[in-house]
Write a protein that holds these residues in place. Structure first.
Motif, mmCIF file in Angstrom:
data_model
loop_
_atom_site.group_PDB
_atom_site.id
_atom_site.type_symbol
_atom_site.label_atom_id
_atom_site.label_comp_id
_atom_site.label_asym_id
_atom_site.label_seq_id
_atom_site.Cartn_x
_atom_site.Cartn_y
_atom_site.Cartn_z
ATOM 1 N N ASP A 49 0.815 -1.198 0.000
ATOM 2 C CA ASP A 49 0.000 0.000 0.000
ATOM 3 C C ASP A 49 0.850 1.249 0.000
ATOM 4 O O ASP A 49 2.062 1.221 0.149
ATOM 5 C CB ASP A 49 -0.915 0.011 1.233
ATOM 6 N N SER A 50 0.166 2.412 -0.096
ATOM 7 C CA SER A 50 0.870 3.672 -0.186
ATOM 8 C C SER A 50 1.604 4.007 1.106
ATOM 9 O O SER A 50 2.602 4.711 1.098
ATOM 10 C CB SER A 50 -0.116 4.791 -0.544
ATOM 11 N N ALA A 51 1.115 3.537 2.229
ATOM 12 C CA ALA A 51 1.787 3.798 3.489
ATOM 13 C C ALA A 51 2.972 2.842 3.627
ATOM 14 O O ALA A 51 2.805 1.641 3.679
ATOM 15 C CB ALA A 51 0.818 3.596 4.646
ATOM 16 N N GLN A 52 4.204 3.360 3.660
ATOM 17 C CA GLN A 52 5.393 2.539 3.730
ATOM 18 C C GLN A 52 6.118 2.812 5.042
ATOM 19 O O GLN A 52 6.191 3.941 5.509
ATOM 20 C CB GLN A 52 6.307 2.829 2.535
ATOM 21 N N SER A 53 6.674 1.764 5.629
ATOM 22 C CA SER A 53 7.284 1.888 6.944
ATOM 23 C C SER A 53 8.611 2.620 6.903
ATOM 24 O O SER A 53 9.043 3.189 7.892
ATOM 25 C CB SER A 53 7.485 0.486 7.547
ATOM 26 N N ALA A 54 9.299 2.615 5.779
ATOM 27 C CA ALA A 54 10.589 3.280 5.679
ATOM 28 C C ALA A 54 10.718 3.864 4.285
ATOM 29 O O ALA A 54 10.128 3.354 3.328
ATOM 30 C CB ALA A 54 11.713 2.285 5.949
ATOM 31 N N PRO A 55 11.487 4.953 4.149
ATOM 32 C CA PRO A 55 11.683 5.545 2.827
ATOM 33 C C PRO A 55 12.299 4.527 1.873
ATOM 34 O O PRO A 55 13.099 3.689 2.266
ATOM 35 C CB PRO A 55 12.640 6.706 3.106
ATOM 36 N N SER A 56 11.904 4.608 0.618
ATOM 37 C CA SER A 56 12.453 3.713 -0.388
ATOM 38 C C SER A 56 12.760 4.515 -1.638
ATOM 39 O O SER A 56 12.315 5.664 -1.782
ATOM 40 C CB SER A 56 11.450 2.603 -0.708
ATOM 41 N N PRO A 57 13.524 3.941 -2.563
ATOM 42 C CA PRO A 57 13.798 4.658 -3.809
ATOM 43 C C PRO A 57 12.533 5.016 -4.578
ATOM 44 O O PRO A 57 12.543 5.936 -5.392
ATOM 45 C CB PRO A 57 14.661 3.659 -4.592
ATOM 46 N N ASP A 58 11.446 4.291 -4.311
ATOM 47 C CA ASP A 58 10.191 4.552 -5.007
ATOM 48 C C ASP A 58 9.310 5.581 -4.294
ATOM 49 O O ASP A 58 8.202 5.861 -4.754
ATOM 50 C CB ASP A 58 9.401 3.255 -5.164
ATOM 51 N N ALA A 59 9.797 6.146 -3.191
ATOM 52 C CA ALA A 59 8.977 7.083 -2.420
ATOM 53 C C ALA A 59 8.487 8.269 -3.248
ATOM 54 O O ALA A 59 7.307 8.639 -3.165
ATOM 55 C CB ALA A 59 9.734 7.559 -1.182
ATOM 56 N N PRO A 60 9.342 8.891 -4.085
ATOM 57 C CA PRO A 60 8.843 10.016 -4.897
ATOM 58 C C PRO A 60 7.757 9.581 -5.881
ATOM 59 O O PRO A 60 6.811 10.337 -6.143
ATOM 60 C CB PRO A 60 10.098 10.499 -5.634
ATOM 61 N N ILE A 61 7.883 8.372 -6.413
ATOM 62 C CA ILE A 61 6.851 7.868 -7.326
ATOM 63 C C ILE A 61 5.563 7.622 -6.555
ATOM 64 O O ILE A 61 4.465 7.947 -7.020
ATOM 65 C CB ILE A 61 7.313 6.572 -8.010
ATOM 66 N N GLN A 62 5.700 7.055 -5.349
ATOM 67 C CA GLN A 62 4.520 6.790 -4.530
ATOM 68 C C GLN A 62 3.784 8.078 -4.198
ATOM 69 O O GLN A 62 2.542 8.121 -4.198
ATOM 70 C CB GLN A 62 4.932 6.077 -3.240
ATOM 71 N N GLN A 63 4.525 9.153 -3.952
ATOM 72 C CA GLN A 63 3.887 10.434 -3.668
ATOM 73 C C GLN A 63 3.062 10.906 -4.861
ATOM 74 O O GLN A 63 1.954 11.426 -4.703
ATOM 75 C CB GLN A 63 4.948 11.472 -3.304
ATOM 76 N N ARG A 64 3.595 10.715 -6.049
ATOM 77 C CA ARG A 64 2.855 11.088 -7.260
ATOM 78 C C ARG A 64 1.604 10.223 -7.403
ATOM 79 O O ARG A 64 0.540 10.709 -7.804
ATOM 80 C CB ARG A 64 3.737 10.890 -8.491
ATOM 81 N N LEU A 65 1.742 8.947 -7.073
ATOM 82 C CA LEU A 65 0.607 8.024 -7.175
ATOM 83 C C LEU A 65 -0.484 8.420 -6.188
ATOM 84 O O LEU A 65 -1.676 8.430 -6.516
ATOM 85 C CB LEU A 65 1.090 6.603 -6.919
ATOM 86 N N ASP A 66 -0.080 8.755 -4.964
ATOM 87 C CA ASP A 66 -1.052 9.209 -3.963
ATOM 88 C C ASP A 66 -1.785 10.459 -4.438
ATOM 89 O O ASP A 66 -2.993 10.627 -4.186
ATOM 90 C CB ASP A 66 -0.346 9.499 -2.640
ATOM 91 N N ALA A 67 -1.055 11.329 -5.144
ATOM 92 C CA ALA A 67 -1.658 12.581 -5.603
ATOM 93 C C ALA A 67 -2.782 12.342 -6.600
ATOM 94 O O ALA A 67 -3.730 13.127 -6.681
ATOM 95 C CB ALA A 67 -0.578 13.480 -6.225
ATOM 96 N N VAL A 68 -2.698 11.257 -7.362
ATOM 97 C CA VAL A 68 -3.763 10.937 -8.315
ATOM 98 C C VAL A 68 -5.067 10.654 -7.581
ATOM 99 O O VAL A 68 -6.142 11.133 -7.961
ATOM 100 C CB VAL A 68 -3.373 9.723 -9.185
ATOM 101 N N THR A 69 -4.984 9.886 -6.500
ATOM 102 C CA THR A 69 -6.200 9.521 -5.765
ATOM 103 C C THR A 69 -6.742 10.679 -4.943
ATOM 104 O O THR A 69 -7.859 10.599 -4.428
ATOM 105 C CB THR A 69 -5.947 8.306 -4.859
#
Length: 388
Positions: A27-47
């Motif tokens: 899911d969008s909530a991640q326990s630790a930062p990852s290399p995909d965190a900036p992409i996940q932020q963009r994905l969250d912005a869509v919803t």
């Protein structure tokens, strides 16, 4: 990812046309930062812009496949989109159809510059339509000038369920259609000006290509897609719906479409009206596999692939963008990306592959309808293609 504001049906999505694959990222909530965190932020912005759920599948040759997701796949239960979710892929279907046609060209069965009249005599005729003036290449590249059978306000012949498709474009249910009926609807409409140097998007072109495939092979286009592409590539979650099939097989998100002020669940329905212009179902992982294989030259010869990548200006996308069933865009980091994309009530997808073989597919369970949501979806695709 331009989509018609009034008639968001079988719309091509050209954001940064991508495709993806599937491991799991959760899911969008991640326990630790990852290399995909900036992409996940963009994905969250869509919803955050009215789209219930979003799934991004990224496939890298050296990293394998991973899945990111945001929002929900079912607004009633709050369940997320399954990692292996099937979705209606809309106009991505056109890339499968174009690939089969190019394989037939490789085999010497079809010639790109031969008229449609030669292969389908008497089908493209009436109201100024003339199959002698339209070639197979024109159908593939949307340079035929043939009017889209989904065009609003067109006259409908009395023998082809008059009015139903027009009602469908105004967000009401549709009945069952055959390809012949769809083409008759288009032939009841006068053609537009045929511009051989500009792609004017028309779903009619790809209904005709499906009919052409069946005429020259003696087998339905769906069967040819299965035996030539789906089975050899092992796309176990990709299929062409059977006649009258209304459910999506296997795990899937619910698809939603705005009708008036309401967001309606349109997951179940007869999509025969889309046929070879946009009826197929697939996962993001399978779409990544398909586009990566196509762009590597695994499905057609290098000569045919080069022809598929010869583009003309595109009325629904950036300049010099549409090839033969493929769309080219450039990411903000300068990558050339090839794919297609699609929108059909309930689902929107954008996908493609870059020169390094990275494939990305973004799937939404609602077509983006506002400039804000379209832009947010484009940014997801761009971020995924430009990430280190």
């Amino acid at each position: 990812m331009p989509v018609s504001r009034r008639r968001a049906v079988l719309a091509v999505t050209t954001a940064a046309a991508l495709a993806l694959g599937a491991t799991a990222c959760g899911d969008s909530a991640q326990s630790a930062p990852s290399p995909d965190a900036p992409i996940q932020q963009r994905l969250d912005a869509v919803t955050e812009r009215g789209i219930p759920g979003a799934q991004l599948v990224i496939t890298d040759p050296d990293r394998g496949t991973r899945v990111l997701r945001a929002g929900v796949g079912n607004t009633a239960t709050g369940e997320p989109i399954p990692d292996d979710a099937r979705a209606r892929i809309g106009s991505n279907t056109k890339a499968f159809v174009a690939t089969v046609v190019m394989q037939l060209v490789d085999e010497g069965t079809v010639d790109l510059d031969t008229s449609v009249e030669h292969y389908l005599p008497g089908i493209v005729a009436g109201n100024g339509n003339d199959g002698n003036r339209v070639t197979v290449r024109d159908l593939l590249q949307h340079t035929s000038g043939l009017t889209d059978y989904l065009a609003p306000g067109g006259a409908k012949p009395e023998d082809v369920k008059p009015g139903q498709l027009r009602i469908a474009m105004n967000d009401e249910p549709v009945g069952h259609y055959t390809p012949t009926e769809l083409v008759r609807i288009a032939m009841a409409l006068p053609p537009g000006p045929a511009a051989k140097n500009e792609a004017v998007y028309s779903n009619t072109n790809y209904i005709l290509l499906g009919m052409l495939i069946e005429k020259v092979t003696g087998r339905p286009a769906a069967q040819e897609i299965a035996t030539r592409i789906i089975d050899p590539l092992g796309l176990k979650d990709t299929y062409f719906p059977g006649s009258g099939e209304t459910q999506i097989r296997g795990p899937h998100a619910n698809g939603y479409h705005r009708i008036g002020e309401q967001q309606v669940d349109v997951t179940v329905g007869d999509v025969s009206w889309a046929d070879t212009a946009g009826a197929m179902v697939a996962t993001g992982a399978d779409l990544n596999t398909f586009f990566a294989a196509l762009l590597r030259g695994d499905l057609v010869s290098q000569d045919r692939l080069a022809e598929m990548k010869q583009t003309v200006p595109f009325d629904r996308g950036p300049k010099d963008a549409y090839g033969l069933g493929l769309v080219r865009v450039h990411s903000s980091c300068g990558n050339e990306i090839w794919g297609h994309g699609g929108g059909i009530p309930g689902f929107g997808t954008s996908g493609g592959v870059d020169a390094n073989g990275r494939a990305v597919t973004l799937t939404l369970n609602h077509i983006p309808m506002s400039e804000d949501s379209v832009g947010a979806a484009q940014q997801v695709v761009d971020a995924a293609m430009c990430a280190d």
